[in-house]
Enzyme design. Structure first.
Site, PDB file in Angstrom:
ATOM      1  N   SER A   1       0.830  -1.199   0.000  1.00 26.94           N
ATOM      2  CA  SER A   1       0.000   0.000   0.000  1.00 26.94           C
ATOM      3  C   SER A   1       0.873   1.260   0.000  1.00 26.94           C
ATOM      4  O   SER A   1       1.642   1.470  -0.939  1.00 26.94           O
ATOM      5  CB  SER A   1      -0.960  -0.039   1.193  1.00 26.94           C
ATOM      6  OG  SER A   1      -2.010   0.886   1.018  1.00 26.94           O
TER       7      SER A   1
ATOM      8  N   ASP B   1     -10.095  -5.264  -4.413  1.00 26.13           N
ATOM      9  CA  ASP B   1      -9.560  -4.182  -3.598  1.00 26.13           C
ATOM     10  C   ASP B   1     -10.490  -2.964  -3.649  1.00 26.13           C
ATOM     11  O   ASP B   1     -10.817  -2.472  -4.728  1.00 26.13           O
ATOM     12  CB  ASP B   1      -8.161  -3.814  -4.127  1.00 26.13           C
ATOM     13  CG  ASP B   1      -7.351  -2.976  -3.158  1.00 26.13           C
ATOM     14  OD1 ASP B   1      -7.939  -2.235  -2.352  1.00 26.13           O
ATOM     15  OD2 ASP B   1      -6.109  -3.060  -3.221  1.00 26.13           O
TER      16      ASP B   1
ATOM     17  N   HIS C   1      -7.977  -5.514  -0.319  1.00 24.18           N
ATOM     18  CA  HIS C   1      -6.693  -4.795  -0.291  1.00 24.18           C
ATOM     19  C   HIS C   1      -5.580  -5.655   0.302  1.00 24.18           C
ATOM     20  O   HIS C   1      -4.456  -5.650  -0.183  1.00 24.18           O
ATOM     21  CB  HIS C   1      -6.869  -3.513   0.520  1.00 24.18           C
ATOM     22  CG  HIS C   1      -5.717  -2.568   0.454  1.00 24.18           C
ATOM     23  ND1 HIS C   1      -5.104  -2.204  -0.730  1.00 24.18           N
ATOM     24  CD2 HIS C   1      -5.047  -1.897   1.443  1.00 24.18           C
ATOM     25  CE1 HIS C   1      -4.130  -1.351  -0.487  1.00 24.18           C
ATOM     26  NE2 HIS C   1      -4.065  -1.162   0.824  1.00 24.18           N
TER      27      HIS C   1
END
Length: 285
Positions: free
Chosen positions: A96, A222, A250
């Site tokens: 991320s 996601d 995610h």
């Protein structure tokens, strides 16, 4: 073993260093810390890998200065850790926001010390929609309202709402409570200022500088980072391949944990083979 490493501006970063062998550097997502990789830290050292987890400034056990939450500064922090530990032929793993910082590191520091790169649900090349970037799952204005202003008003409430989007599996309630507890360890101002970096930074000019073999893990369900990011990254990074996680949100390392560990170990083993680095024999549990 955990230790503190002081970087150029006097900030102390907490660094976890476990195992022996090829170094694997883990960069966590916003607003968690390196403990989100605890399952990998327990397994990879048994397969001949040294796991190094860095708490970004403002997160986990690291110092939380008022300033310094740009990608440039965080990439410089990664360089300081690599230099202090004398790491070579390492694998850089970024999840991320950590994936975004990993890309900036590769461009800003010419991939110093890094042999291969793994991006996981990376918040890149640009996290939010812009007039010249029609990808992303929210606009900058929506992100400001839902994440930044909401953090000013009620950080625990924001984190609870954010956590609902983190995984696809409905069977991960306990995991979400645990991850939320990691996020609450972050400083309030660090959470906000790193979110501003997520909103404002642009990595499109950095991608051509990534010149090591790269794997891109992407959850296809996601709801935080647009799954199309993976394709954009693979098109701009010369030696990159995408590993889709069809049943993941995610955080594919929790939604499809078995596949995640298998694919990560496969990629890491390629590092050893490519660089002809011997690894200790695997240990059984």
């Amino acid at each position: 073993m955990g230790r503190y490493i002081q970087v150029e501006d006097g900030v102390n970063l907490f660094v976890q260093d476990l195992g022996e062998g090829i170094p694997v550097i883990f960069l966590h997502g916003w607003p968690a810390n390196q403990l989100m990789f605890e399952y990998q830290f327990s397994k990879l050292p048994m397969n001949g890998y040294r796991c190094i987890g860095i708490d970004f400034r403002g997160f986990g056990k690291s110092d939380a200065p008022w300033d310094g939450y740009t990608y440039d500064r965080m990439a410089d922090d990664v360089r300081a850790v690599i230099d202090e530990l004398g790491l070579e032929n390492a694998v850089l793993v970024g999840f991320s926001m950590g994936g975004a910082v990993a890309i900036r590191y590769m461009a800003r520091h010419q991939g110093h010390g890094i042999a291969q790169l793994a991006l996981m649900g990376a918040a890149a090349p640009v996290f939010v929609k812009r007039p010249d970037f029609d990808y992303g799952l929210m606009t900058a204005d929506d992100f400001t309202t839902d994440m930044i202003e909401a953090t000013y008003e009620d950080r625990p409430k924001m984190l609870s709402k954010f956590g609902l989007q983190f995984t696809h599996s409905k069977k991960r309630a306990g995991t979400m409570v645990w991850l939320e507890s990691l996020c609450l360890q972050a400083s309030h101002h660090g959470t906000i200022k790193a979110a501003i970096a997520l909103r404002d930074e642009d990595l499109r000019g950095d991608l051509a500088a990534v010149n090591v073999p790269t794997v891109i893990f992407q959850g296809m369900k996601d709801k935080i980072c647009d799954p199309q990011f993976a394709q954009l990254l693979s098109e701009s990074i010369t030696d990159a391949r995408v590993v889709p996680f069809e049943h993941s949100g995610h955080a594919m390392m929790f939604d499809e944990a078995e596949k995640f560990d298998k694919e990560l170990l496969l990629f890491l083993d390629q590092v050893a083979a490519t660089n002809q680095i011997p690894r200790p024999a695997s240990q059984n549990l």
